[in-house]
Design a protein around this motif. Sequence first.
Motif, mmCIF file in Angstrom:
data_model
loop_
_atom_site.group_PDB
_atom_site.id
_atom_site.type_symbol
_atom_site.label_atom_id
_atom_site.label_comp_id
_atom_site.label_asym_id
_atom_site.label_seq_id
_atom_site.Cartn_x
_atom_site.Cartn_y
_atom_site.Cartn_z
ATOM 1 N N GLU A 32 0.759 -1.179 -0.181
ATOM 2 C CA GLU A 32 -0.043 -0.012 -0.025
ATOM 3 C C GLU A 32 0.903 1.230 0.140
ATOM 4 O OE1 GLU A 32 -2.866 2.324 2.979
ATOM 5 O OE2 GLU A 32 -2.986 -0.020 3.154
ATOM 6 N N TRP A 33 2.018 1.137 0.755
ATOM 7 C CA TRP A 33 2.795 2.457 0.876
ATOM 8 C C TRP A 33 3.565 2.553 -0.494
ATOM 9 C CZ3 TRP A 33 5.891 0.840 5.858
ATOM 10 C CH2 TRP A 33 4.958 1.086 7.134
ATOM 11 N N LEU A 34 3.859 1.443 -1.197
ATOM 12 C CA LEU A 34 4.820 1.545 -2.328
ATOM 13 C C LEU A 34 3.914 2.285 -3.529
ATOM 14 C CD1 LEU A 34 7.087 0.783 -4.064
ATOM 15 C CD2 LEU A 34 6.156 -1.252 -4.497
ATOM 16 N N GLU A 35 2.649 1.660 -3.455
ATOM 17 C CA GLU A 35 1.504 2.246 -4.437
ATOM 18 C C GLU A 35 1.117 3.923 -4.309
ATOM 19 O OE1 GLU A 35 -2.858 1.547 -5.801
ATOM 20 O OE2 GLU A 35 -1.834 -0.363 -5.308
ATOM 21 N N ARG A 36 1.134 4.155 -2.880
ATOM 22 C CA ARG A 36 0.537 5.338 -2.698
ATOM 23 C C ARG A 36 1.860 6.484 -2.772
ATOM 24 N NH1 ARG A 36 -2.632 6.177 2.763
ATOM 25 N NH2 ARG A 36 -4.438 5.662 1.055
ATOM 26 N N TYR A 37 3.048 6.150 -2.273
ATOM 27 C CA TYR A 37 4.130 7.131 -2.140
ATOM 28 C C TYR A 37 5.258 6.918 -2.952
ATOM 29 C CZ TYR A 37 1.722 7.828 2.305
ATOM 30 O OH TYR A 37 0.576 7.966 3.244
ATOM 31 N N GLN A 38 5.201 5.930 -4.094
ATOM 32 C CA GLN A 38 6.462 5.795 -4.753
ATOM 33 C C GLN A 38 6.958 7.101 -5.698
ATOM 34 O OE1 GLN A 38 5.712 2.365 -7.891
ATOM 35 N NE2 GLN A 38 7.706 2.327 -8.142
ATOM 36 N N LEU A 39 6.036 7.748 -6.039
ATOM 37 C CA LEU A 39 6.479 8.889 -6.888
ATOM 38 C C LEU A 39 6.591 10.028 -5.968
ATOM 39 C CD1 LEU A 39 4.650 8.403 -9.820
ATOM 40 C CD2 LEU A 39 7.149 7.679 -9.592
ATOM 41 N N LEU A 40 6.179 9.977 -4.515
ATOM 42 C CA LEU A 40 6.208 11.293 -3.819
ATOM 43 C C LEU A 40 7.486 11.244 -2.652
ATOM 44 C CD1 LEU A 40 2.295 11.092 -2.963
ATOM 45 C CD2 LEU A 40 3.551 12.440 -4.642
ATOM 46 N N ILE A 41 8.175 9.997 -2.563
ATOM 47 C CA ILE A 41 9.048 10.235 -1.512
ATOM 48 C C ILE A 41 10.269 11.131 -1.944
ATOM 49 C CG2 ILE A 41 8.614 7.775 -0.725
ATOM 50 C CD1 ILE A 41 11.237 6.980 -2.066
ATOM 51 N N PRO A 42 10.934 11.713 -0.566
ATOM 52 C CA PRO A 42 10.421 11.345 0.528
ATOM 53 C C PRO A 42 9.281 12.297 1.086
ATOM 54 C CG PRO A 42 12.194 13.346 0.361
ATOM 55 C CD PRO A 42 11.980 12.764 -0.766
ATOM 56 N N PHE A 43 8.413 11.412 1.490
ATOM 57 C CA PHE A 43 6.882 11.961 1.947
ATOM 58 C C PHE A 43 6.836 12.072 3.540
ATOM 59 C CE2 PHE A 43 2.624 11.568 2.873
ATOM 60 C CZ PHE A 43 1.982 12.513 1.830
ATOM 61 N N VAL A 44 6.468 13.073 4.136
ATOM 62 C CA VAL A 44 6.542 13.171 5.708
ATOM 63 C C VAL A 44 5.126 13.609 6.073
ATOM 64 C CG1 VAL A 44 7.283 14.532 7.363
ATOM 65 C CG2 VAL A 44 8.726 14.099 5.512
ATOM 66 N N LYS A 45 4.702 12.895 7.068
ATOM 67 C CA LYS A 45 3.178 12.975 7.755
ATOM 68 C C LYS A 45 3.521 13.615 9.014
ATOM 69 C CE LYS A 45 -1.231 10.829 7.878
ATOM 70 N NZ LYS A 45 -1.787 11.621 8.964
ATOM 71 N N ILE A 46 2.946 14.707 9.466
ATOM 72 C CA ILE A 46 3.023 15.035 10.858
ATOM 73 C C ILE A 46 1.372 15.460 11.119
ATOM 74 C CG2 ILE A 46 3.990 17.055 12.245
ATOM 75 C CD1 ILE A 46 6.170 17.226 9.980
ATOM 76 N N ASN A 47 0.974 14.658 11.933
ATOM 77 C CA ASN A 47 -0.660 14.635 12.209
ATOM 78 C C ASN A 47 -1.444 14.746 10.874
ATOM 79 O OD1 ASN A 47 -0.064 14.319 14.894
ATOM 80 N ND2 ASN A 47 -0.365 16.542 15.499
#
Length: 82
Positions: A43-58
């Motif tokens: 799920e992470w691979l599909e969602r964030y593959q083209l967006l990394i680094p991806f940071v979530k803070i709350n």
Amino acid sequence: MLKVIFYTKEVCSLCDDAMALLHMLQHDYPFEIEERDIYTNDEWLERYQLLIPFVKINDITLDCEEVNIDSLEEAIKKYARE
């Protein structure tokens, strides 16, 4: 304590740079970093593959084009003192 979720992968120079910024900010703000390798979860691979680094803070998310010292500090400051 505030948790910063950091989506990354191995051999990613942008991820290394973003992690260095987070470590710098830890000197001024109390937060922990939860590092998540996108290749360990489909799920992470599909969602964030083209967006990394991806940071979530709350409720704040920053993708690879938005991650910089100013955006990270602003997001962390918003929640670090709560």
